[in-house]
Design a protein around this motif. Structure first.
Motif, short mmCIF file in Angstrom:
data_model
loop_
_atom_site.label_atom_id
_atom_site.label_comp_id
_atom_site.label_asym_id
_atom_site.label_seq_id
_atom_site.Cartn_x
_atom_site.Cartn_y
_atom_site.Cartn_z
N HIS A 1 9.69 4.82 0.92
CA HIS A 1 9.29 4.88 -0.48
C HIS A 1 9.64 6.23 -1.09
O HIS A 1 10.09 6.31 -2.22
CB HIS A 1 7.77 4.63 -0.60
CG HIS A 1 7.37 3.25 -0.19
ND1 HIS A 1 6.05 2.86 -0.05
CD2 HIS A 1 8.11 2.15 0.12
CE1 HIS A 1 6.01 1.59 0.32
NE2 HIS A 1 7.24 1.14 0.44
N MET B 1 9.63 7.80 -4.94
CA MET B 1 8.21 7.79 -5.31
C MET B 1 7.62 9.20 -5.20
O MET B 1 6.95 9.54 -4.21
CB MET B 1 7.45 6.79 -4.44
CG MET B 1 6.06 6.50 -4.97
SD MET B 1 5.32 5.07 -4.21
CE MET B 1 5.91 3.79 -5.29
N CYS C 1 4.49 9.62 -2.25
CA CYS C 1 4.16 8.67 -1.20
C CYS C 1 4.75 9.19 0.10
O CYS C 1 5.91 9.60 0.15
CB CYS C 1 4.72 7.29 -1.52
SG CYS C 1 4.28 6.10 -0.23
N MET D 1 5.23 7.48 2.78
CA MET D 1 5.97 6.46 3.51
C MET D 1 7.45 6.76 3.29
O MET D 1 7.93 6.76 2.15
CB MET D 1 5.56 5.07 3.03
CG MET D 1 4.07 4.82 3.34
SD MET D 1 3.36 3.45 2.43
CE MET D 1 3.86 2.06 3.45
N ALA E 1 0.85 -1.19 0.00
CA ALA E 1 0.00 0.00 0.00
C ALA E 1 0.89 1.24 0.00
O ALA E 1 2.06 1.18 0.39
CB ALA E 1 -0.90 0.00 1.23
N HIS E 2 0.34 2.34 -0.47
CA HIS E 2 1.06 3.62 -0.42
C HIS E 2 0.09 4.69 0.07
O HIS E 2 -1.13 4.51 0.01
CB HIS E 2 1.60 3.99 -1.81
CG HIS E 2 2.55 2.95 -2.34
ND1 HIS E 2 3.86 2.88 -1.95
CD2 HIS E 2 2.34 1.91 -3.19
CE1 HIS E 2 4.44 1.84 -2.55
NE2 HIS E 2 3.54 1.24 -3.30
N VAL E 3 0.64 5.78 0.56
CA VAL E 3 -0.20 6.88 1.03
C VAL E 3 0.25 8.14 0.31
O VAL E 3 1.37 8.61 0.52
CB VAL E 3 -0.10 7.07 2.56
CG1 VAL E 3 -1.07 8.17 3.01
CG2 VAL E 3 -0.40 5.78 3.29
CU LIG Z 1 4.66 4.18 -0.69
#
Ligand SMILES: [Cu+2]
Length: 658
Positions: free
Chosen positions: A532, A537, A527, A529, A467-469
C-alpha cells in the motif's frame, strides 16, 4: 553524486563519531542475502546480540545515545528507518525516510546516525525504500530500561530477572489471490505481485468519486497471500531457557519471561494468543497499565511486550488474518518456550505435581488449540486501543485540538488519502535516474500543517475494503476513538506509533498527538503495509515555517504542490551537499591515505558477496516442514553472543587480508 569523496567523507564521519561521547559506536552492513525464500537482502553487524536465539541490536538506556553507521554493500540505494524512535533532528535524513534523494545511502557509501536515547522498549530497523524490508532488511532493536516508571506495580528487580524472548513475525513468498499459488518463490516475486496489484487497481471501473466517497464492504481476503508465515524465521520456533542456579531460599515460584512481539511482516496482521498467566506491559515501546488479555491483534509494525509468569513450558501462537476461513496450517506460526531445569514446584497457593501442564501451558492442549483456531478466524481490529491505558497517565487534553480528516481509498492504480497519493521511485529507477529523484504524485498530496506545541487529531475513515495500519514518524499518538467505539474516550490510551484501521463499511478511528518534535520540518504518516505504501498511501505532517501566516495553516499547497516542493527541497539539499563537497575536496585529498586505510578497516568499501549461512539464511533453510531448531537462552546465550561477535570480527579481519 561523486562516490569517492562522499565515501571518504562518510568513512571519516564514522571514524570521528566515537570521539563525540555517548554510547558504543555500532556499524551495520546492508548486504545481499542468499536468495532463499525471497530473502535477497540482510543486515549484519558484529554489534548484534542473541535474544532468545534471535539476532537483535541491544542497547541500554544508560548509554545515553544510539550511534550507528550504516554501510551499503548493495547494488542499489537504500535507507534505514528505526521504527518508533523519534529523532529530534531530521535535516540530514536521520529519520531514515527518503524525502530527498541525498538522504538515501548510495551503493558503496555509508551514513552515520546519532540519537539521544529518550525511549526504551522494542523497536526495529528496516529499510524504508520500496520492498527492501520485505526482502530481508529488518532487524529488531531492544532498548533496555533502567527501571519501569515509579508505581508501575512490577519492580525493576523483577524485570531484570526476566528472561528475554522475541517473536519476530514475518511472511515469505507473496502471490496474488487472483493468481495460481506458486510452488516456489522467485527473488523478484514481491515486485511482480505489486505490479499485478497496480494493474488490477487500475482496472476498477468505478469513478474516483465513487470509491472516494462511498463505503466498501469489508474484504473477504487479503489481496496478497503468502506461502509462509514465520516466527523468528521458522514456522514453529522452540526456545529452551536455562534458568540460573539459585539457592533454594532465593528461588522464585515461577520463571519470568519477557516476550517481545514484533510484527516485521509487510502485509499481514496476526492474532497472537497469549498464555493465561501473561501481562501486557508495553505497546509500541510505551508503558501501559499492566493488562491480561487472551489474545491481541498485532498489525504490521506494531509491538507488544508481554511478561509471562511461567511455571512450566508455554506457547504463543500467531494466526495470520484469515477473514472467513479457519487459518490453514501454513497461516499459523508459534513460539514455544521450555526450561532446561525444572521450574520450582512451589507455585503461589501450594504445590503442584511435576509434569502437570500448569497454568503456563494453557495453549498447548488440543482443546485449546481447537478453540484458538476457531477464534482466529477474522480480520484485524483496533479494539485493544480501547482497552490499553498509558502509564503513567499524562494530563493531556485534546478537547481543543485541531482536526484533520482523511478518507482512505484504493483503486485507480494507486492507494490514496483524500484521493491523492505519493509514489516513491523504485531502487532500480534510482540507479538509472541520475539527478532525477522521480517522486510521483497523483492528485494533490495530503499535507497536515502543524505548529510546534499544537495539538492535533487525525480521523481516518476507511472507505476501502482492506484494513490498513497507519504509522506516524517522529511522534507518538494516543487513540481517542476506535472503529467500534465512537464515543471519545478519556485521553489515557496507550501512546503508540502504529495503529490498525479496520477495513470496510467506512470504519473510522481518531488518533491525537502533540506536535512536539523540535526538529520541525516534514514527517511522514503512511500505511505500513508495504504494497500500500509503494502504491502511494502516504501523507506528510509539516511544521509551518515561523513566517507562515497562521490563517494559511490549513491550505494545501497550490498549483506547485507537494511534489514540486519536494523536488525543490531535494535540489536545494543536493546543492548544499555539493558546496560542502567542493569545500571538502582539499581536505579529502590530504586525508586520503589515512582515511583509505581506515575505511577498509571498517569494511565500508568491501563489497564482496559472501555465502555463509547465518541469521535468516540459517533459520530459513530450516523453516518449512522440518523439525524446529531449538535455541537456548540465559548464560549460554550471552556466551554464544560473545563468541558470535568474535567470529564476526574474525571474518571481517579475514576479508581485508590479501
Ligand atoms: Cu494499507
Amino acid at each position: 553524486m561523486r562516490a569517492g569523496p562522499a565515501l571518504l567523507l562518510a568513512a571519516l564521519a564514522a571514524l570521528a563519531a566515537p570521539a563525540t561521547g555517548g554510547g558504543e559506536h555500532r556499524t551495520i552492513w546492508l548486504e545481499p542475502g542468499d536468495e532463499h525464500l525471497g530473502v535477497t537482502l540482510r543486515m549484519r553487524s558484529d554489534a548484534f546480540s542473541l535474544v532468545g536465539g534471535v539476532r537483535a541490536l541491544v542497547v541500554h538506556e544508560d548509554e545515553g545515545e544510539l550511534r550507528l553507521t550504516y554501510c551499503n554493500r548493495l547494488a542499489d540505494h537504500t535507507i534505514v528507518h528505526i521504527h518508533g524512535i523519534n529523532p529530534q533532528e531530521n535535516g540530514d535524513g536521520q529519520d531514515g525516510f527518503p524525502l530527498v534523494r541525498s538522504w538515501t545511502i548510495a551503493p558503496g557509501e555509508s551514513k552515520h546516525v546519532q540519537y539521544a536515547l529518550r525511549q526504551t522498549g522494542t523497536y526495529f530497523l528496516h529499510s524504508h525504500l520500496f520492498m527492501q524490508q520485505h526482502h530481508g532488511l529488518v532487524m529488531p532493536l531492544i532498548i533496555r530500561e533502567r527501571a519501569p516508571p515509579p508505581g508501575f506495580g512490577i519492580g525493576a528487580a523483577e524485570l531484570q530477572r526476566a528472561h528475554d524472548a522475541l517473536v519476530l513475525l514475518e511472511e515469505r513468498c507473496p502471490y496474488r489471490e487472483a493468481d495460481p499459488k506458486p510452488a516456489l518463490c522467485a527473488s523478484d516475486q514481491a515486485e511482480q505481485v505489486l505490479q499485478g496489484m497496480r494493474h488490477h487497481w487500475a482496472k476498477v471501473e468505478s469513478s474516483l468519486e465513487e470509491t472516494f466517497q462511498g463505503c466498501s464492504d469489508a474484504g473477504d481476503g487479503l489481496d496478497v497471500q503468502f506461502l509462509h508465515h514465520l516466527v523468528n524465521g521458522q514456522q514453529h520456533y522452540n526456545l529452551t531457557i536455562d534458568p540460573p542456579q539459585r539457592p533454594p531460599q532465593d528461588t522464585p515460584a515461577s520463571e519470568l519471561v519477557r516476550v517481545r512481539i514484533l510484527n516485521g511482516a509487510s502485509m499481514t496482521s496476526y492474532k497472537v494468543f497469549l498464555p493465561s498467566n501473561s501481562t501486557i506491559i508495553k505497546a509500541d515501546g510505551s508503558w501501559v497499565v499492566p493488562q491480561s488479555l487472551p489474545h491481541v491483534w498485532v498489525g504490521v509494525g506494531q509491538r507488544y511486550e508481554v511478561l509471562v509468569r511461567a511455571t512450566s513450558a508455554f506457547m504463543l501462537s500467531a494466526a495470520a488474518e484469515s477473514f472467513t476461513h479457519v487459518p490453514l496450517p501454513h497461516e499459523r506460526a508459534s513460539l514455544r518456550v521450555a526450561f532446561n531445569t525444572p521450574v520450582p514446584d512451589t507455585a503461589p497457593g501450594g504445590r503442584r505435581s511435576r509434569g502437570s501442564s500448569g497454568s503456563g501451558s494453557s495453549s498447548s492442549g488440543s482443546t485449546d488449540v481447537l478453540d484458538q483456531l476457531l477464534a482466529a478466524t477474522g480480520t484485524a481490529d483496533d479494539s485493544i486501543d480501547g482497552v490499553l491505558e498509558q502509564f503513567p497517565p499524562e494530563a493531556v487534553s485534546f478537547a481543543d485540538a485541531e482536526n484533520y480528516t482523511y478518507r482512505i481509498t484504493g483503486h485507480h492504480g494507486y492507494m490514496s488519502l483524500n484521493g491523492s497519493g505519493v509514489i516513491f521511485p523504485e531502487p532500480a529507477a534510482m540507479r538509472a535516474g541520475g539527478g532525477d529523484y522521480g517522486v510521483r504524485c497523483v492528485g494533490q498530496p495530503a499535507e497536515m500543517v502543524v505548529r510546534y506545541g499544537g495539538k492535533y487529531c487525525v480521523t481516518l475513515i476507511n472507505a476501502d475494503a482492506d484494513a490498513h495500519v497507519f504509522h506516524l514518524h517522529g511522534h507518538e499518538m494516543t487513540t481517542v476513538e476506535t472503529s467500534s467505539a465512537h464515543a471519545r474516550r478519556s485521553q489515557l490510551a496507550a501512546w503508540r506509533d502504529s495503529v490498525v484501521v479496520p477495513g470496510g463499511n467506512c470504519a473510522r478511528r481518531t488518533v491525537c498527538f502533540v506536535a512536539d518534535n523540535a526538529a520541525g520540518g516534514y514527517w511522514p504518516m503512511h500505511c505500513h503495509m508495504s504494497y500500500h505504501l509503494a502504491a502511494g498511501m502516504l501523507l506528510f505532517l509539516r511544521y509551518e515555517e515561523q513566517s507562515e501566516a497562521r490563517g494559511a495553516r490549513r491550505e494545501l499547497p497550490e498549483a506547485d504542490g507537494l511534489c514540486a516542493r519536494l523536488a525543490r527541497l531535494s535540489r536545494a539539499h543536493e546543492l548544499a551537499q555539493e558546496k560542502v563537497r567542493d569545500w571538502s575536496i582539499p581536505l579529502v585529498v590530504l586525508a586520503l591515505m589515512g582515511a583509505g586505510a581506515a575505511c577498509v578497516a571498517v569494511g565500508c568499501v568491501v563489497r564482496r558477496r559472501r555465502k555463509q549461512a547465518r541469521y535468516y539464511n540459517m533459520s530459513l533453510s530450516a523453516a518449512v516442514g522440518s523439525a524446529p531448531v531449538t535455541h537456548s537462552s540465559g548464560e549460554r546465550e550471552r556466551e554464544e553472543s560473545e563468541r558470535e561477535r568474535e567470529r564476526e570480527r574474525e571474518r571481517e579481519r579475514a576479508m581485508v587480508m590479501p
